[in-house]
Scaffold this motif. Structure first.
Motif, short mmCIF file in Angstrom:
data_model
loop_
_atom_site.label_atom_id
_atom_site.label_comp_id
_atom_site.label_asym_id
_atom_site.label_seq_id
_atom_site.Cartn_x
_atom_site.Cartn_y
_atom_site.Cartn_z
N GLY A 130 0.77 -1.06 -0.10
CA GLY A 130 0.11 0.00 -0.05
C GLY A 130 0.93 1.24 0.06
O GLY A 130 0.75 2.25 -0.57
N HIS A 131 2.10 1.20 0.91
CA HIS A 131 2.90 2.20 0.79
C HIS A 131 3.65 2.42 -0.52
O HIS A 131 3.78 3.62 -0.93
CB HIS A 131 3.90 2.18 1.99
N LEU A 132 3.78 1.35 -1.24
CA LEU A 132 4.36 1.38 -2.74
C LEU A 132 3.42 2.29 -3.48
O LEU A 132 3.87 3.06 -4.28
CB LEU A 132 4.62 0.05 -3.11
N TYR A 307 -3.88 10.05 16.04
CA TYR A 307 -3.38 10.43 14.45
C TYR A 307 -4.22 11.65 13.91
O TYR A 307 -3.54 12.37 13.11
CB TYR A 307 -4.00 8.96 13.79
N ILE A 308 -5.41 11.69 14.07
CA ILE A 308 -6.11 12.84 13.50
C ILE A 308 -5.55 14.11 14.00
O ILE A 308 -5.51 15.30 13.27
CB ILE A 308 -7.67 12.61 13.60
N GLY A 332 -4.81 4.67 0.87
CA GLY A 332 -5.56 3.73 0.71
C GLY A 332 -6.83 3.97 1.10
O GLY A 332 -7.38 4.92 1.81
N GLN A 333 -7.88 3.29 0.41
CA GLN A 333 -9.31 3.37 0.45
C GLN A 333 -9.63 3.41 2.12
O GLN A 333 -10.74 3.70 2.36
CB GLN A 333 -9.94 2.58 -0.47
N GLU A 334 -9.21 2.46 2.70
CA GLU A 334 -9.41 1.93 4.01
C GLU A 334 -9.57 3.18 4.94
O GLU A 334 -9.93 3.21 6.27
CB GLU A 334 -8.73 0.73 4.45
N GLN A 335 -8.68 4.42 4.54
CA GLN A 335 -8.56 5.54 5.40
C GLN A 335 -9.72 6.54 5.28
O GLN A 335 -9.60 7.88 5.51
CB GLN A 335 -7.35 5.95 5.47
N ALA A 336 -10.70 6.15 4.09
CA ALA A 336 -11.55 7.07 3.75
C ALA A 336 -12.32 7.92 5.14
O ALA A 336 -12.49 9.11 4.99
CB ALA A 336 -12.58 6.62 2.81
N ALA A 337 -12.77 7.02 5.99
CA ALA A 337 -13.30 7.60 7.01
C ALA A 337 -12.58 8.67 7.76
O ALA A 337 -12.95 9.86 8.09
CB ALA A 337 -13.85 6.69 7.90
N HIS A 338 -11.34 8.38 8.11
CA HIS A 338 -10.63 9.38 8.62
C HIS A 338 -10.33 10.46 7.82
O HIS A 338 -10.05 11.54 8.44
CB HIS A 338 -8.84 8.59 8.74
N PHE A 339 -10.25 10.60 6.66
CA PHE A 339 -9.95 11.92 5.86
C PHE A 339 -11.32 12.51 5.75
O PHE A 339 -11.15 14.03 5.69
CB PHE A 339 -9.37 11.84 4.19
N ASP A 356 -10.36 22.43 -0.39
CA ASP A 356 -9.21 21.92 -1.27
C ASP A 356 -8.36 20.80 -0.90
O ASP A 356 -7.57 20.56 -1.47
CB ASP A 356 -8.25 23.15 -1.30
N ILE A 357 -8.90 20.16 0.21
CA ILE A 357 -8.18 19.11 0.60
C ILE A 357 -8.88 17.74 -0.19
O ILE A 357 -9.89 17.59 -0.03
CB ILE A 357 -8.26 18.73 2.22
N GLN A 358 -8.09 16.92 -0.57
CA GLN A 358 -8.77 15.63 -1.38
C GLN A 358 -7.94 14.45 -1.04
O GLN A 358 -6.96 14.37 -1.02
CB GLN A 358 -8.55 16.20 -2.87
N HIS A 359 -8.70 13.48 -0.66
CA HIS A 359 -8.14 11.97 -0.37
C HIS A 359 -8.22 11.40 -1.71
O HIS A 359 -9.17 11.09 -2.17
CB HIS A 359 -9.06 11.27 0.62
N VAL A 360 -6.97 11.09 -2.17
CA VAL A 360 -6.87 10.36 -3.47
C VAL A 360 -6.78 8.89 -3.00
O VAL A 360 -5.57 8.31 -2.81
CB VAL A 360 -5.60 10.91 -4.27
N ALA A 361 -7.70 8.31 -3.16
CA ALA A 361 -7.80 7.01 -2.75
C ALA A 361 -7.20 5.73 -3.55
O ALA A 361 -7.43 6.13 -4.74
CB ALA A 361 -8.97 6.57 -2.00
N PHE A 362 -6.84 4.94 -3.04
CA PHE A 362 -6.51 3.44 -3.90
C PHE A 362 -7.04 2.35 -3.57
O PHE A 362 -7.14 2.17 -2.37
CB PHE A 362 -5.00 3.67 -4.43
#
Ligand code: ARG
Length: 563
Positions: A130-132, A307-308, A332-339, A356-362
């Motif tokens: 995921g980090h990769l 973390y938040i 990763g998508q799994e952190q969608a709720a956090h963002f 202007d903040i955007q979570h670019v999930a994968f």
């Protein structure tokens, strides 16, 4: 002016009821190339003009100034435009020859910054696939943003703070061995971490001890800080080795710890604005009005932060420091709720720039169709995997081109490029199965396939001893060249689209299409034979190679001249 604009302008002159933008939105691409390059359907005019679409099409064609086109034809309810291939190919080729790798460079982002939160592995833990993904996608986005004219700041928000460092300190003090950590920092620290967690299940007082050590760390205790710093340094040595392999760098390594002295301000601001509530001894922000059920946990009952809290401090710091126009987080998508929480809290604080903040999930990577799991032994260890990709590439090069100079460097470019390309050609919200054999294959929709097309062109150009001349007129009008010309002409739009969707796959797919049309061309056309078109053909493949190389560069993939 692009082709659609040219067509729309001529239609607008003939049909006064419609404005240019409406016409552009109605234009279609004909299914078959013998129906022309651009089509205008007349159905929508039938009602206002009270005429059959066929008749409307015929009427409009009569009024259109066709001198701008090869041909304009009414076919049933459609008007088909055949673009002037000679004129367009000459203009496109000239532009690429003049601008070279700066072709398709845009200016919309000029004077504006974008921060990219990317990679962000956790200290003392293995660097995951995921980090990769985050590293590779973030790096490509940075290239794309720059191509749009923005300045980028690549931030590695290291996971270097939190209670787990309390756990590690306790474990190290009990069972640690300096030499072992130095030899294999991440393996060794991970073992200590696993051990202390297991022990703490049986002996909860260990947990208490860890909490104490983290509290000390947050207060700046010297022993705690020294150990923490050492764990961080050793881990970074390992991560940096990987970044060097990937040829990816950062503008900032400010991780979570960096915000340790910047969190009090966030907590104060939240309190001032009356946003903090106490819940079971902890300080939280209620986000129900945003449709978010779970409140954001800002401070635990023992006073430590989360973390938040650090992400809030980081967002504010980045806004002040870089005044970003956009701030993306490749996570990763799994952190969608956090963002979602992060954005909502910032919004509650009154910061309009939270938009202007955007979570670019994968999406998730699997292996053999199964989820990765350290526990079940289904893991991808990155360094050995990269080495294997390079090895497999080398074997293919040995077979194809045994006398190639500098084989090792080319194999590295191909092996690493293969892994990156495979990741980036996948729409980022989708996952994929990590299949090394498919990745490094020279056939199929792969990085090596595109690299090979580029290298093949370079070798033809070399054989022909061809240097393009920006003052010459190169033009072509056969169907195969035309397909290539249209791709090259479309490159700036492709980049703009990948920027809008934050989607490098748009560029990867473009590169595959262009490489495929070149291969088709190469199979059908005797490029080097002495014909009047020879130079124009060479100019065409020169432009193709230039654009392929630039597309690969935007993906962070090298394009060797020989392979
Ligand atoms: N360290 C986190 C993890 O490995 C990712 C951090 C992402 N960035 C952020 N600003 N939260 O899961």
């Amino acid at each position: 002016m692009n082709n659609r604009q040219l067509v729309a302008e001529q239609i607008a002159k003939a049909v006064t009821d419609l404005d240019k933008d409406t016409i552009i939105s109605l234009l279609e691409r004909p299914k078959k190339s013998d129906m022309g390059d651009i089509a205008f359907p007349t159905f929508s005019l039938a009602k206002t003009l009270r005429k059959a679409p066929q008749n409307i099409a015929n009427d409009i064609v009569e009024k259109i100034d066709s001198s701008h086109f090869e041909k304009v034809q009414a076919v049933g309810p459609y008007i088909n435009f055949f673009l002037d291939r000679a004129t367009i190919s000459a203009a496109v080729l000239k532009e690429v020859i003049e601008k070279k790798e700066d072709y398709a460079q845009q200016t919309v982002g000029q004077g504006r910054n974008i921060t990219i939160d990317m990679s962000s592995p956790n200290i003392a833990k293995p660097f995951s696939i995921g980090h990769l993904r985050s590293t590779v996608i973030g790096d490509s986005l940075s290239n794309i943003f720059k191509k749009m004219g923005y300045k980028t700041i690549k931030i590695n928000h290291l996971g270097d703070w939190g209670k787990q460092f309390g756990m590690l300190i306790v474990a190290y003090k009990k069972w640690g061995n300096e030499e072992a950590v130095k030899a294999h920092p991440i393996d060794e620290l991970l073992q200590l971490y696993i051990r202390i967690n297991a022990e703490a299940e049986k002996h909860p007082e260990l947990d208490e001890e860890a909490r104490d050590w983290f509290r000390k760390l947050e207060k700046g205790d010297e022993e705690a800080l020294t150990l923490w710093q050492w764990f961080r340094d050793e881990s970074l040595i390992e991560f940096n080795r990987l970044y060097a392999e990937l040829d990816i760098d950062f503008d900032s390594y400010n991780g979570e710890a960096f915000y340790n002295d910047k969190m009090a301000e966030i907590v104060d601001l939240l309190a001032e604005k009356g946003l903090l509530e106490t819940s079971e001894g902890a300080q939280v922000v209620n986000l129900e009005k945003y449709g978010i059920e779970n409140p954001a946990l800002i401070k635990k009952s023992d006073g430590t932060t989360l973390y938040i809290t650090r992400d809030l401090a980081a967002a504010l710091y980045r806004k002040r420091q870089y005044d970003f126009a956009k701030s993306v987080y490749v996570v990763g998508q799994e952190q969608a709720a956090h963002f979602q929480q992060l954005k909502a809290v910032l919004k509650e604080m009154g910061y309009q720039w939270s938009d202007d903040i955007q979570h670019v999930a994968f999406g998730l990577v699997t292996k053999n169709g199964k989820k990765l799991s350290t526990r079940k032994g289904n893991v991808i260890l990155l360094e050995p995997t990269i080495a294997e990709a390079v090895g497999r590439s080398l074997a293919q090069i040995e077979a194809k081109n045994p006398h190639l100079a500098d084989k090792a460097a080319v194999a590295h470019a191909v092996g690493v490029g293969a892994i990156k390309f495979y990741d980036l050609k996948t729409e980022r919200t989708h996952g994929y199965d990590f299949d090394l054999e498919a990745m490094v294959s020279f056939e199929g929709e792969t990085g090596p396939y595109v690299q090979y097309a580029h290298a093949r062109i370079q070798s033809i150009l070399k054989k022909a001893e061809f240097t393009p001349d920006a003052d010459a007129t190169y033009q072509l009008n056969d169907a195969e060249s035309w397909e290539i010309i249209k791709y090259i002409q479309d490159f700036p739009n492709v980049i703009a689209k990948s920027f809008e969707n934050l989607e490098p796959s748009v560029i990867a797919k473009f590169a595959i299409n262009l490489a495929q049309s070149f291969n088709k061309y190469y199979a059908h056309t005797r490029i080097l034979s002495e014909t009047p078109e020879r130079d124009s053909r060479l100019a065409l493949i020169y432009a193709t190679a230039t654009v392929l190389k630039e597309a690969l560069r935007l993906l962070g993939v090298e394009a060797p001249n020989e392979m």
